[in-house]
Motif scaffolding. Sequence first.
Motif, PDB file in Angstrom:
ATOM      1  N   MET A  66       0.845  -1.190   0.000  1.00  0.00           N
ATOM      2  CA  MET A  66       0.000   0.000   0.000  1.00  0.00           C
ATOM      3  C   MET A  66       0.887   1.250   0.000  1.00  0.00           C
ATOM      4  SD  MET A  66      -3.142   0.769   2.619  1.00  0.00           S
ATOM      5  CE  MET A  66      -2.234   0.088   3.995  1.00  0.00           C
ATOM      6  N   ASN A  67       0.499   2.221  -0.847  1.00  0.00           N
ATOM      7  CA  ASN A  67       1.216   3.502  -0.890  1.00  0.00           C
ATOM      8  C   ASN A  67       0.464   4.505  -0.009  1.00  0.00           C
ATOM      9  OD1 ASN A  67       2.945   2.348  -2.707  1.00  0.00           O
ATOM     10  ND2 ASN A  67       1.810   3.127  -4.496  1.00  0.00           N
ATOM     11  N   ILE A  68       1.200   5.135   0.899  1.00  0.00           N
ATOM     12  CA  ILE A  68       0.554   5.957   1.929  1.00  0.00           C
ATOM     13  C   ILE A  68       1.100   7.375   1.898  1.00  0.00           C
ATOM     14  CG2 ILE A  68       0.165   6.164   4.425  1.00  0.00           C
ATOM     15  CD1 ILE A  68       0.697   3.099   4.548  1.00  0.00           C
ATOM     16  N   LEU A  69       0.199   8.329   2.072  1.00  0.00           N
ATOM     17  CA  LEU A  69       0.584   9.740   2.220  1.00  0.00           C
ATOM     18  C   LEU A  69       0.109  10.219   3.591  1.00  0.00           C
ATOM     19  CD1 LEU A  69       1.506  12.567   1.121  1.00  0.00           C
ATOM     20  CD2 LEU A  69      -0.796  12.794   0.133  1.00  0.00           C
ATOM     21  N   ILE A  70       1.029  10.793   4.359  1.00  0.00           N
ATOM     22  CA  ILE A  70       0.660  11.382   5.655  1.00  0.00           C
ATOM     23  C   ILE A  70       0.791  12.895   5.529  1.00  0.00           C
ATOM     24  CG2 ILE A  70       1.299  11.582   8.103  1.00  0.00           C
ATOM     25  CD1 ILE A  70       2.328   8.715   8.012  1.00  0.00           C
ATOM     26  N   LEU A  71      -0.231  13.618   5.957  1.00  0.00           N
ATOM     27  CA  LEU A  71      -0.166  15.086   5.933  1.00  0.00           C
ATOM     28  C   LEU A  71       0.212  15.616   7.303  1.00  0.00           C
ATOM     29  CD1 LEU A  71      -3.366  16.027   3.850  1.00  0.00           C
ATOM     30  CD2 LEU A  71      -1.062  15.439   3.049  1.00  0.00           C
ATOM     31  N   GLY A  72       1.227  16.490   7.347  1.00  0.00           N
ATOM     32  CA  GLY A  72       1.662  17.117   8.592  1.00  0.00           C
ATOM     33  C   GLY A  72       3.164  17.026   8.742  1.00  0.00           C
ATOM     34  N   ASN A  93       4.896  -1.819   9.654  1.00  0.00           N
ATOM     35  CA  ASN A  93       3.940  -2.768   9.084  1.00  0.00           C
ATOM     36  C   ASN A  93       4.349  -3.121   7.654  1.00  0.00           C
ATOM     37  OD1 ASN A  93       1.528  -3.853   7.842  1.00  0.00           O
ATOM     38  ND2 ASN A  93       0.400  -3.076   9.610  1.00  0.00           N
ATOM     39  N   PRO A  94       4.517  -4.423   7.368  1.00  0.00           N
ATOM     40  CA  PRO A  94       4.973  -4.821   6.016  1.00  0.00           C
ATOM     41  C   PRO A  94       4.002  -4.420   4.908  1.00  0.00           C
ATOM     42  CG  PRO A  94       4.447  -6.752   7.387  1.00  0.00           C
ATOM     43  CD  PRO A  94       4.379  -5.564   8.283  1.00  0.00           C
ATOM     44  N   LYS A  95       2.761  -4.050   5.256  1.00  0.00           N
ATOM     45  CA  LYS A  95       1.811  -3.641   4.213  1.00  0.00           C
ATOM     46  C   LYS A  95       2.155  -2.270   3.630  1.00  0.00           C
ATOM     47  CE  LYS A  95      -2.008  -6.260   6.115  1.00  0.00           C
ATOM     48  NZ  LYS A  95      -2.231  -6.140   7.563  1.00  0.00           N
ATOM     49  N   CYS A  96       3.032  -1.536   4.318  1.00  0.00           N
ATOM     50  CA  CYS A  96       3.409  -0.207   3.823  1.00  0.00           C
ATOM     51  C   CYS A  96       4.510  -0.352   2.776  1.00  0.00           C
ATOM     52  CB  CYS A  96       3.879   0.657   4.986  1.00  0.00           C
ATOM     53  SG  CYS A  96       4.432   2.277   4.471  1.00  0.00           S
ATOM     54  N   ASP A  97       4.163  -0.095   1.504  1.00  0.00           N
ATOM     55  CA  ASP A  97       5.159  -0.206   0.434  1.00  0.00           C
ATOM     56  C   ASP A  97       5.914   1.102   0.258  1.00  0.00           C
ATOM     57  OD1 ASP A  97       4.517  -2.852  -0.358  1.00  0.00           O
ATOM     58  OD2 ASP A  97       2.647  -2.066  -1.205  1.00  0.00           O
ATOM     59  N   LYS A  98       5.141   2.184   0.100  1.00  0.00           N
ATOM     60  CA  LYS A  98       5.772   3.488  -0.131  1.00  0.00           C
ATOM     61  C   LYS A  98       5.134   4.477   0.827  1.00  0.00           C
ATOM     62  CE  LYS A  98       4.982   6.313  -3.946  1.00  0.00           C
ATOM     63  NZ  LYS A  98       5.149   6.718  -5.340  1.00  0.00           N
ATOM     64  N   LEU A  99       5.971   5.350   1.407  1.00  0.00           N
ATOM     65  CA  LEU A  99       5.442   6.332   2.358  1.00  0.00           C
ATOM     66  C   LEU A  99       5.973   7.717   2.004  1.00  0.00           C
ATOM     67  CD1 LEU A  99       3.895   6.978   5.005  1.00  0.00           C
ATOM     68  CD2 LEU A  99       6.033   6.558   6.228  1.00  0.00           C
ATOM     69  N   ILE A 100       5.032   8.646   1.839  1.00  0.00           N
ATOM     70  CA  ILE A 100       5.412  10.048   1.612  1.00  0.00           C
ATOM     71  C   ILE A 100       4.767  10.874   2.729  1.00  0.00           C
ATOM     72  CG2 ILE A 100       5.409  12.006   0.005  1.00  0.00           C
ATOM     73  CD1 ILE A 100       4.957  10.082  -2.272  1.00  0.00           C
ATOM     74  N   VAL A 101       5.522  11.827   3.286  1.00  0.00           N
ATOM     75  CA  VAL A 101       4.968  12.717   4.308  1.00  0.00           C
ATOM     76  C   VAL A 101       5.102  14.155   3.809  1.00  0.00           C
ATOM     77  CG1 VAL A 101       5.016  13.390   6.742  1.00  0.00           C
ATOM     78  CG2 VAL A 101       5.709  11.065   6.091  1.00  0.00           C
ATOM     79  N   ALA A 102       4.015  14.904   3.882  1.00  0.00           N
ATOM     80  CA  ALA A 102       4.034  16.299   3.427  1.00  0.00           C
ATOM     81  C   ALA A 102       3.591  17.223   4.562  1.00  0.00           C
ATOM     82  CB  ALA A 102       3.095  16.464   2.231  1.00  0.00           C
ATOM     83  N   PRO A 103       4.351  18.221   5.017  1.00  0.00           N
ATOM     84  CA  PRO A 103       5.704  18.500   4.527  1.00  0.00           C
ATOM     85  C   PRO A 103       6.794  17.666   5.198  1.00  0.00           C
ATOM     86  CG  PRO A 103       5.057  20.170   6.135  1.00  0.00           C
ATOM     87  CD  PRO A 103       3.878  19.243   5.980  1.00  0.00           C
ATOM     88  N   GLY A 104       6.511  17.002   6.331  1.00  0.00           N
ATOM     89  CA  GLY A 104       7.552  16.246   7.040  1.00  0.00           C
ATOM     90  C   GLY A 104       8.509  17.165   7.783  1.00  0.00           C
ATOM     91  N   ASN A 105       9.611  16.592   8.276  1.00  0.00           N
ATOM     92  CA  ASN A 105      10.666  17.363   8.952  1.00  0.00           C
ATOM     93  C   ASN A 105      11.966  16.552   8.865  1.00  0.00           C
ATOM     94  OD1 ASN A 105      10.779  15.461  11.155  1.00  0.00           O
ATOM     95  ND2 ASN A 105       9.041  16.497  12.117  1.00  0.00           N
ATOM     96  N   ALA A 106      13.025  17.025   9.523  1.00  0.00           N
ATOM     97  CA  ALA A 106      14.342  16.375   9.358  1.00  0.00           C
ATOM     98  C   ALA A 106      14.341  14.935   9.863  1.00  0.00           C
ATOM     99  CB  ALA A 106      15.414  17.186  10.080  1.00  0.00           C
ATOM    100  N   GLY A 107      13.577  14.663  10.920  1.00  0.00           N
ATOM    101  CA  GLY A 107      13.523  13.299  11.450  1.00  0.00           C
ATOM    102  C   GLY A 107      12.748  12.379  10.528  1.00  0.00           C
TER     103      GLY A 107
END
Length: 420
Positions: free
Chosen positions: A1-7, A22-36
Amino acid sequence: MNILILGGGGREHALAWAALQNPKCDKLIVAPGNAGIAQIAECASIDIEDGGTVAEFAAENAIELVIIGPEAPLAAGVADRLREAGLSVFGPSAAAARLEASKSFTKEICDACHAPTAAYGHFTEADAAKAYIRAGTAPVVVKADGLAAGKGVIIAETLEEACAAVDDMFGGAFGGAGAEVVIEEFMTGEEASFFVLVDGEDCLPIGTAQDHKRVGDGDTGPNTGGMGAYSPAPIMTDTVTQKALDDIVRPCMAEMVRRGTPYQGVLYVGLMIENGQPRLVEYNARFGDPECQVLMLRLGAQALDLIHACAEGRLSEARVNWADDHAMTVVMAAKGYPDAYEKGTVIKGLEAISDDSMTVMFHAGTTAKDGAVTATGGRVLNATARGATLQEARDRAYAMVDAIDWPEGFCRRDIGWRAL
Ligand code: AMP
Ligand code: GLY
């Protein structure tokens, strides 16, 4: 599953960390994210309060699930826009997010289903509000109706102070948020936060926490977004939890369904408990920050399955596997917070901290600059740890704090004092 997290705060770092367990997470993008977050996921800089922009970005990146962290995109209708685009979304519609965005709306819902909460009056002009205050007793609570970044609540010790707060609010001290005002009875007792996943009428409790809102040791000084938290909250016994569900959460969620605006996402239930009786202080339409950090560390990989089931309306089949453990997070903030603070100071010592299933340093307000991690927010790091006891979690969290070399930062040294 491809996931986008906002914040891009500590809450979203914790959500990203849990998703990646979780192995179900294939791709993860966070917008905007931070250094960590950038150390574990791809970060994207897009306008997360613009539903059209987020929907387009999600389509371009073959995103299947969007997890919305903060309240602003929810109030702006980003979840509605994404659902229209056919995406699975974790986060309520703008209409349901009014449970956070309007205090008078929440009071109206409580009235409609007789959920226990403080007595109140709702006003659109100052004279009527002041007359209501003068007819009552102090202390009394004056609240700006709208979103005021946690600053729109004044606990007035005298009636004069309450009237002055009303004048400030109608005078524009909180902008549009103060155009309407709620005056509430002051409730005594102990506060706790209760987190419930909701998809319409199905409600699944996923944990309890207590946070420390005041900036200083011994719960003194000005209010902040939260200087630390721990989970579970000892005051949330099975009986109190069941009462909160039966008398407050379920009736309110049924009322939202009845009005044609079902709630879908995590409901943050702020409670005041006295003599075993919970009463509602507030709802938030999102995870608490820093409460999310302790919940995610305790739930681990199953958090993603629960969030996914909630987004797809499958909560009735979902189960939580509770571990008999404790977690604590200690917030490291820039000196001066919650007032003015310096930005851009360098944080050292992070590389020496090991991240495992017991300890994680979540980033809240950091940026990577010239190979160094710098502080860019008021709340900057969240030293988060788990243990068989709260004391063990505490000792691990403070050991992480003590490994950080950041002279321009500070933290409270007494997180969890009430429970320890
Ligand atoms: P809220 O933004 O509504 O959560 O309010 C912020 C904080 O103010 C809460 O966490 C409580 O500590 C306090 N508070 C709000 N409403 C009341 C009330 N009616 N009685 C006592 N304390 C309150
Ligand atoms: N920690 C309080 C909040 O997230 O509102």
